[in-house]
Design a protein around this motif. Sequence first.
Motif, PDB file in Angstrom:
ATOM      1  N   ASP A 188       0.829  -1.204   0.000  1.00 35.59           N
ATOM      2  CA  ASP A 188       0.000   0.000   0.000  1.00 35.59           C
ATOM      3  C   ASP A 188       0.866   1.258   0.000  1.00 35.59           C
ATOM      4  O   ASP A 188       0.402   2.330   0.364  1.00 35.59           O
ATOM      5  CB  ASP A 188      -0.928  -0.003   1.217  1.00 35.59           C
ATOM      6  CG  ASP A 188      -2.057   1.019   1.085  1.00 35.59           C
ATOM      7  OD1 ASP A 188      -2.655   1.099  -0.010  1.00 35.59           O
ATOM      8  OD2 ASP A 188      -2.308   1.753   2.060  1.00 35.59           O
ATOM      9  N   GLN A 225     -11.318   7.191  -2.328  1.00 33.73           N
ATOM     10  CA  GLN A 225     -10.457   6.398  -3.208  1.00 33.73           C
ATOM     11  C   GLN A 225      -9.264   7.172  -3.755  1.00 33.73           C
ATOM     12  O   GLN A 225      -8.251   6.566  -4.094  1.00 33.73           O
ATOM     13  CB  GLN A 225     -11.282   5.854  -4.388  1.00 33.73           C
ATOM     14  CG  GLN A 225     -12.363   4.855  -3.979  1.00 33.73           C
ATOM     15  CD  GLN A 225     -13.142   4.350  -5.170  1.00 33.73           C
ATOM     16  OE1 GLN A 225     -13.413   5.088  -6.111  1.00 33.73           O
ATOM     17  NE2 GLN A 225     -13.517   3.071  -5.135  1.00 33.73           N
ATOM     18  N   ASN A 278      -2.744   9.027  -5.948  1.00 34.39           N
ATOM     19  CA  ASN A 278      -2.943   7.624  -5.601  1.00 34.39           C
ATOM     20  C   ASN A 278      -4.429   7.281  -5.689  1.00 34.39           C
ATOM     21  O   ASN A 278      -5.281   8.052  -5.237  1.00 34.39           O
ATOM     22  CB  ASN A 278      -2.433   7.347  -4.180  1.00 34.39           C
ATOM     23  CG  ASN A 278      -1.008   7.816  -3.981  1.00 34.39           C
ATOM     24  OD1 ASN A 278      -0.173   7.671  -4.877  1.00 34.39           O
ATOM     25  ND2 ASN A 278      -0.712   8.376  -2.812  1.00 34.39           N
ATOM     26  N   ARG A 315      -7.164   4.078  -4.994  1.00 34.96           N
ATOM     27  CA  ARG A 315      -7.423   2.777  -4.387  1.00 34.96           C
ATOM     28  C   ARG A 315      -8.863   2.370  -4.703  1.00 34.96           C
ATOM     29  O   ARG A 315      -9.782   2.646  -3.919  1.00 34.96           O
ATOM     30  CB  ARG A 315      -7.175   2.827  -2.881  1.00 34.96           C
ATOM     31  CG  ARG A 315      -5.714   3.126  -2.516  1.00 34.96           C
ATOM     32  CD  ARG A 315      -5.510   3.278  -1.008  1.00 34.96           C
ATOM     33  NE  ARG A 315      -4.109   3.415  -0.656  1.00 34.96           N
ATOM     34  CZ  ARG A 315      -3.445   4.577  -0.632  1.00 34.96           C
ATOM     35  NH1 ARG A 315      -4.080   5.713  -0.947  1.00 34.96           N
ATOM     36  NH2 ARG A 315      -2.170   4.609  -0.295  1.00 34.96           N
ATOM     37  N   THR A 322      -5.784  -2.954  -3.624  1.00 40.76           N
ATOM     38  CA  THR A 322      -5.376  -2.461  -4.936  1.00 40.76           C
ATOM     39  C   THR A 322      -4.960  -0.998  -4.834  1.00 40.76           C
ATOM     40  O   THR A 322      -5.670  -0.180  -4.247  1.00 40.76           O
ATOM     41  CB  THR A 322      -6.505  -2.604  -5.968  1.00 40.76           C
ATOM     42  OG1 THR A 322      -6.781  -3.984  -6.160  1.00 40.76           O
ATOM     43  CG2 THR A 322      -6.103  -1.992  -7.303  1.00 40.76           C
ATOM     44  N   LEU A 323      -3.820  -0.691  -5.412  1.00 48.30           N
ATOM     45  CA  LEU A 323      -3.295   0.667  -5.441  1.00 48.30           C
ATOM     46  C   LEU A 323      -2.806   0.972  -6.851  1.00 48.30           C
ATOM     47  O   LEU A 323      -2.082   0.193  -7.458  1.00 48.30           O
ATOM     48  CB  LEU A 323      -2.130   0.816  -4.447  1.00 48.30           C
ATOM     49  CG  LEU A 323      -1.282   2.086  -4.563  1.00 48.30           C
ATOM     50  CD1 LEU A 323      -2.103   3.321  -4.188  1.00 48.30           C
ATOM     51  CD2 LEU A 323      -0.035   1.985  -3.680  1.00 48.30           C
TER      52      LEU A 323
END
Length: 751
Positions: free
Chosen positions: A55, A431, A498, A500, A505-506
């Motif tokens: 992450d 997100q 970023n 997510r 999941t990144l």
Amino acid sequence: MKAATAVANLLGASLFALAAPALAQEAADTDAAKAPAGLGEIVVTANRVATAAQDTPIALNVYTAAALADQGVNTVRDLSQIDPSLNVTNSTGAAYVAVRGIASTDVTEIGDPSVPITRDGFFTNRSFTINSSFYDVARVEVLKGPQGTLQGRNSTGGLVSIVTNRPEMRTGGYASAEAGNFRTFNGEAGVNVMLAPGFAVRASGTVLSHKGYRKSDGPAFDGDDENFKSGRIQALYKGDNGLSAWVSYQHDARDVNSDAQFRGPLGGPTPDFGDAKKFLSSAPTNTKLDSDRARWEVAYASQMGLNFIYTGGYDSQDWRNRLDATGGYPANRQFRQQETPKTWNHEFRVSNDKDGKLFFQAGYFYFQEKNVVNSGIFNLDMTGPLFGPGGFLTGVPNADQSNRYGIKFDYNILTRSQALFGQIEYDLTDQFQLSVGGRYTWDKKVRTGNAVLSLPALAFPLCGNDFPNPGSCPPFPLTTPGNGNLSKGEPTWHVGLNYRPAPGTLIYAKYDRGYKSGGFNSNGSAPSVDYGPETLDSFELGTKNSLMGNTLQLNATAFYFKYKGYQGSQFTSATSSGSGVFNVGNASIFGIEGSAVALIGQGTRININATYLHTKFGDGITINNGASPPAAINISGNRLPNAPGFTASGGIEQEIPVSWGKFTARIDAKYSSDFYYSVFNTADTQSQEYVLANASLKFAPQDSFWEVQAYVRNIFDKQVLANATQNFNAGANNYQFQAPRTFGVRGSVKF
């Protein structure tokens, strides 16, 4: 493996990884519940705070202590044998690191590494510390791309962060011993004691030794040996009021015969060294390093949600290196080097708790190194039919130049770097997250002292006798000041986004500016000449995915680097036709990286990690080589040194349960395509493609505190280059090699 096939496979794996977010979205609820299971979670501090590796929006490879031990990795140099993105080049008693084709080949007292190595956050500049062992480690993090905003100075290519185990609030210990061919004995032990609630101490140490891999045909002892000892003691206090304090002291001692150097004709062709087990020598060689390291940290977590951390440290090192410098002069010679750097690091950081939409870090960094250089080319004894014992000219005045320096460098160097830095991360939505950071660095380098040159002892014994022409060279020493003074300030920055889309999941995109400070040249025959900093603009798009209950991890990264002011070595009239570092031009790097780790069935683990690189110097770049007179070589379009087009590493590990315990079998390998050690891309400085394979078998009794492992490394006994250089002073090429096949047994206990 053909490069085209390898690249296609890597692109396919990368595309699959980029598509993985859709798979993750479908299995979001399941993966959210199972994320910590399966392959587990490794916590890193790549962003100066503890985060899960999967992450963390940085391309990195992380190796736990258990993984390093199982693969026989004791030094950064060993790490290059398993990490596809990292190359370590030996440099006759020192070494330098390249990541993604970015490296600094300047290992002098003025040079700075492009890929620094930190030990518990402490930066050291000198390349000879790379050969020091790491032990009692928690993990090693290899960070890729510019890290200068948060991770200190000059890290344009990346960073190797060694994180050691700190004292724990318990009592226990461990020990391991290893024996193998070449009279190998490696030992390590540590004990941890909690003396009172909130206060613990830890002591650990290591011994590494083996005889030389290569035999010397001459006065030097066997080369590529090891003899390293180190001990460390630490204390940690953790209070209930948010205050903690840690202090550590370590002493290292290394005393070896030095690297084995093989020689070939200048300009090639590269000789066939066969099994590379024997090298010629004309003078004794030796490398010694004694160092004392102190580290400390005070941290306070306030009730207001602010965290304050001060870290500091001091290093004192004494490095002595004697190389065989025979060649081009009628004497057996040594290049004698001594450096005694004293280094201070201080950093103060403040941050808030990571429980809101906004997280920030800010701080001040201070680095200072004071170094004393005492080096030169020393004639041991005269040789040959003219000047050797009983030679035709032995009675002529000035003919005997033995037991004196041809050139002697006596310098004092001050390097100081200060910086203010800060970075924020802001959650735009549940997100999307934005990160913005900046750093302003002030660098200062000052050198004082002289180089003393004796032409009869350096160039030709009789040149002081008006031979071959009157006034050919003066018989008295020539003193050249080596003074230099350079001050420079430079900003660097970071912008990242970023995303997510689902748990596990990144996807990240970022732009970073990297910076490495300049310096100045002096080869003893001309005054110092400045060279400027180099900068690098990095654009990167990556993804990290933990799938199928964290039994499958797929990561991929694509990046583009634009180099400006590349610092390269060349021979120019500015240094009296000697070698110096100059800003020679621009370069570009494009690359794709992909990795996959899978846990299959009961006890089967597979991992693969690959990198594709396309590196290229810009147009209109001409560099002089060291020929006499120097020849201007156009390197436009050449590949950068230390940049293989394709590398890959992978392994398979299988657990085999039995009624009385468990066997674990492992096979792993690293492939590298060809690459060059020189910007000139000459065939005689080329490393050919190679594959290094390793195997091990480990046994651990059920519910026991001990285990034993048998291993073989470099199974097929491949002779792989570790360096290739054109030495115009000696009139020959120098070659060094990686370790041959080794095998042995290792046992360990924990209590």
